[in-house]
Write an enzyme that holds these catalytic residues in place. Structure first.
Site, mmCIF file in Angstrom:
data_model
loop_
_atom_site.group_PDB
_atom_site.id
_atom_site.type_symbol
_atom_site.label_atom_id
_atom_site.label_comp_id
_atom_site.label_asym_id
_atom_site.label_seq_id
_atom_site.Cartn_x
_atom_site.Cartn_y
_atom_site.Cartn_z
ATOM 1 N N ASP A 1 0.834 -1.189 0.000
ATOM 2 C CA ASP A 1 0.000 0.000 0.000
ATOM 3 C C ASP A 1 0.881 1.256 0.000
ATOM 4 O O ASP A 1 1.668 1.444 -0.921
ATOM 5 C CB ASP A 1 -0.943 -0.071 1.211
ATOM 6 C CG ASP A 1 -2.033 0.960 1.212
ATOM 7 O OD1 ASP A 1 -3.083 0.721 0.594
ATOM 8 O OD2 ASP A 1 -1.851 2.027 1.832
ATOM 9 N N HIS B 1 -7.151 -7.084 0.879
ATOM 10 C CA HIS B 1 -6.077 -6.102 0.731
ATOM 11 C C HIS B 1 -4.918 -6.361 1.688
ATOM 12 O O HIS B 1 -3.751 -6.150 1.323
ATOM 13 C CB HIS B 1 -6.654 -4.706 0.970
ATOM 14 C CG HIS B 1 -5.659 -3.595 0.894
ATOM 15 N ND1 HIS B 1 -4.954 -3.280 -0.256
ATOM 16 C CD2 HIS B 1 -5.232 -2.706 1.841
ATOM 17 C CE1 HIS B 1 -4.160 -2.239 -0.029
ATOM 18 N NE2 HIS B 1 -4.305 -1.885 1.231
#
Length: 292
Positions: free
Chosen positions: A107, A272
């Site tokens: 991320d 994620h």
């Protein structure tokens, strides 16, 4: 913070005039630095770091503005530029005695790793990115109602003041939304770790917003300059992503291939937070990368 990586040593290392980073280290062998994402801290690597530390030197910092690292105030728009944050990591590794090292990020950390790879190709031996697109590509693929998935990107891109006030009014609700909605396996982030993430975020609202605001400003300028110059990542690159392309209508592997000639792109089926949801798969991919 109450939670630390088991069997890792902790220290603070000065990396810039007004910034020291909290860092956990363990193991021996060729070095790899692991950079966390949003809304997390270095704790997200707890499973993968333990695996890699059996035969590598593993370095897990909190990025500037996050966790127990320093959080300088934004002044001119460059304090949280990914170029600045990448320079932190080079200084950190150098202070630990590593002139060259592998770098993996998730991320936000993957954006820092991407910039480090472009700015310092002689220092980064291997590069891995987890569930992200380069900043310039990210903004280009978001459009129409599908962009709603990235509402936080637009919120934190606003000028200083309003985003900070809105998020600070309900930080646990805001940051908790992402911890809950971006995972396919809630058990992967147990209550104690979730609480540690929320505690860290509560104390870092201005710096987290500044990090995101930079990605709507100076980070785009830097990416555009590299694209115009034809600069690409020179080291072996591995990318692990959810199948964003199927949902938003783009080819993630092709976008990454435009930046990296030596690329292995993997589509994962977890959520994620893959280093916590599928740590064995992530560790295998990193080991495969390091073997190239």
């Amino acid at each position: 913070m109450a939670h630390t990586l088991a069997n890792f040593d902790y220290q603070r290392i000065h990396v810039a005039d007004d910034v020291s980073l909290n860092v956990a280290t363990a193991g021996s062998g060729t070095p790899i630095v692991l950079l966390h994402g949003f809304p997390q801290t270095h704790l997200m690597w707890r499973h993968v770091a333990a695996d890699l530390a059996t035969d590598h030197t593993v370095i897990c910092p909190d990025l500037r503005g996050y966790g127990d690292s320093d959080k300088p105030a934004e002044t001119d728009g460059s304090v949280y530029a990914k170029r600045t944050m990448a320079a932190d990591i080079l200084a950190l590794a150098g202070a630990l005695g590593h002139d060259r090292f592998a770098l993996a990020g998730h991320d936000r950390g993957a954006l820092v790793a991407f910039r480090a790879g472009l700015d310092h190709p002689d220092k980064i031996t291997h590069l891995a990115g987890l569930d992200v697109l380069p900043t310039l590509d990210m903004w280009e693929v978001l459009h129409g109602v599908t962009a709603a998935v990235g509402f936080h990107l637009y919120l934190m891109a606003q000028p200083p003041g309003l985003p900070e006030q809105m998020i600070a009014a309900g930080p646990d609700a805001f940051f908790g939304h992402f911890l809950d909605s971006w995972t396919d396996d809630p058990a992967a982030i147990p209550p104690g770790v979730r609480a540690a993430y929320l505690e860290a975020c509560r104390g870092a609202v201005p710096s987290i917003v500044a990090d995101y605001r930079a990605s709507a400003g100076i980070d785009i300028v830097h990416d555009q300059a590299d694209r115009a110059a034809g600069n690409r990542l020179r080291m072996p690159v591995a990318v692990l992503q959810q199948d964003w392309g199927a949902a938003l209508g783009f080819d993630a592997a092709a976008l990454w291939a435009s930046w990296a000639a030596d690329l292995q792109h993997h589509t994962v089926t977890c959520g994620h937070f893959m280093a916590e949801e599928a740590p064995d798969e992530v560790a295998r991919a990193l080991r495969e990368l390091l073997g190239r």
